[in-house]
Motif scaffolding. Structure first.
Motif: not given
Length: 382
Positions: A237-238, A186-191, A264-265, A256-262
């Motif tokens: 994996a994803k 339910g979240v989005r991540i902005i780098l 939407p980034t 970004m690689v790790g967080l994009a698997a968690a």
């Protein structure tokens, strides 16, 4: 004369807020004091100080105990805006250079603390999480952050691989994402980043930024290969494409690689985020003079870092810009081309680097006061 003061940090000496405050005090004590109004806006480009630069009346500052980049725990600051459901996290505060006490070790430094802060943001109810990624000491592809959020890694013999970093990323053969915190859906991540380098290759995380984090020249290829390997295993994996050539994927050791698997980034230029939130275009348009500055005005500054980005916007609006810096390593012509009318190094005499950092506040105050008094001399009376 209405004046906008908008500095970045003077690294190792002054925060952006401190620099702004010193300049305002120098202005108040100068012969320009009765000339108009002045406001101060701290700026940052996605690195240290971005949390302050994104401050607003609704952003509450918090502190959470998180996994340190090497051993134990540290208290890391972050912010939460309940009205917007938005959290702001700084990698510099959880996995940055300030936490290096016994030397750099890129095979151990973990981004797990970032995952801990994301969990804290989820606990608070965040729907959007801004991660300012500049100033990190990690080269772990975001593996630590992703593990803190519930991922698990396994070697070829199916033995667990715990908190892999650096060359150890090469030992990860499979990734289990089934244990990820369900709230991440339910979240989005902005780098918010200050560089747009890809993950691997000549402009990749290991080759360009690894040496700043302790990667030896002879080991760069191994770190590069390990990041590519981990990226590939996460992609499998994803069920998505690897991020190896994606702009911004090389920032902060590949976070970004790790967080994009968690979740939407997406990645954005950190300064543009600050520019919009603080309505700098509007504030520049209302000013008669813009004052900016940072620790070092150099070739990196000319690539569009905070103070030069401010100067470019001011030039587009037809407003003059004065800059202060601890050191100036570019020519007046180069600065003028970016909109800086005059730049002043604040050093007051021969000094070691440590002495210069320790006296930065006093040096900035004296230099700014002298510049303001000189401007006042040229202004008509009355």
């Amino acid at each position: 004369m209405d004046i906008l003061v908008s500095c970045d940090k003077f690294r190792g000496s002054l925060t952006a807020r401190e620099a702004n405050a010193i300049i305002l005090e120098a202005l108040a004590s100068s012969d320009l004091t009765a000339a108009g109004n002045a406001i101060a806006i701290a700026i940052a480009d996605g690195g240290e100080g971005t949390l302050d630069a994104l401050a607003s009346p609704t952003l509450a500052f918090r502190t959470t105990a998180v996994t340190a980049p090497f051993d134990g725990t540290i208290d890391a600051p972050w912010g939460y805006d309940g009205a917007a459901g938005r959290a702001v996290i700084e990698m510099a505060g959880a996995a940055g250079h300030a936490h290096v006490t016994a030397g750099y070790d890129p095979d151990r430094a973990t981004s797990a603390g970032i995952g801990d802060l994301i969990r804290a943001a989820l606990d608070a109810g965040a729907r959007e999480i801004v991660v300012a990624v500049g100033g990190s000491i990690t080269v772990d592809g975001g593996a630590g952050a992703l593990e803190a959020l519930g991922a698990r890694y396994f070697a070829a013999d199916e033995e667990p691989v715990v908190r892999p970093a650096g060359r150890a990323l090469r030992t990860v053969e499979s990734v289990d994402l089934s244990g990820l915190d369900p709230r991440l859906s339910g979240v989005r991540i902005i780098l918010a980043a200050d560089v747009d380098n890809p993950l691997v290759g000549e402009r990749g995380a290991a080759r360009v930024f690894g040496p700043q984090k302790g990667v030896a020249a002879d080991d760069i290829d191994a770190f590069d290969a390990a990041l590519a390997h981990f990226d590939g295993r996460l992609a499998t994996a994803k069920g998505a494409a690897p991020l190896a050539d994606t702009p911004f994927a090389g920032a902060a050791g590949g976070i970004m690689v790790g967080l994009a698997a968690a979740a939407p980034t997406e990645a954005v230029d950190g300064f543009s985020l600050v520019f919009r939130q603080q309505r700098l275009e509007e504030r520049i348009a209302a000013a008669d003079l813009v004052i900016t500055g940072e620790g070092s005005l150099d070739a990196q500054s000319l690539s569009g870092k905070g103070p030069v980005a401010v100067a470019r916007a001011a030039m587009a609006a037809g407003k003059p810009v004065i800059a202060f810096a601890g050191r100036i390593a570019v020519t007046p012509a180069e600065l003028a081309a970016e909109g800086v009318c005059a730049a002043f190094a604040i050093g007051r005499g021969p000094a070691s680097l440590q002495e210069a950092l320790e006296t930065g506040g006093a040096s900035l105050a004296a230099t700014a006061r002298a510049v303001f008094d000189a401007i006042a001399i040229g202004r008509p009376k009355g």
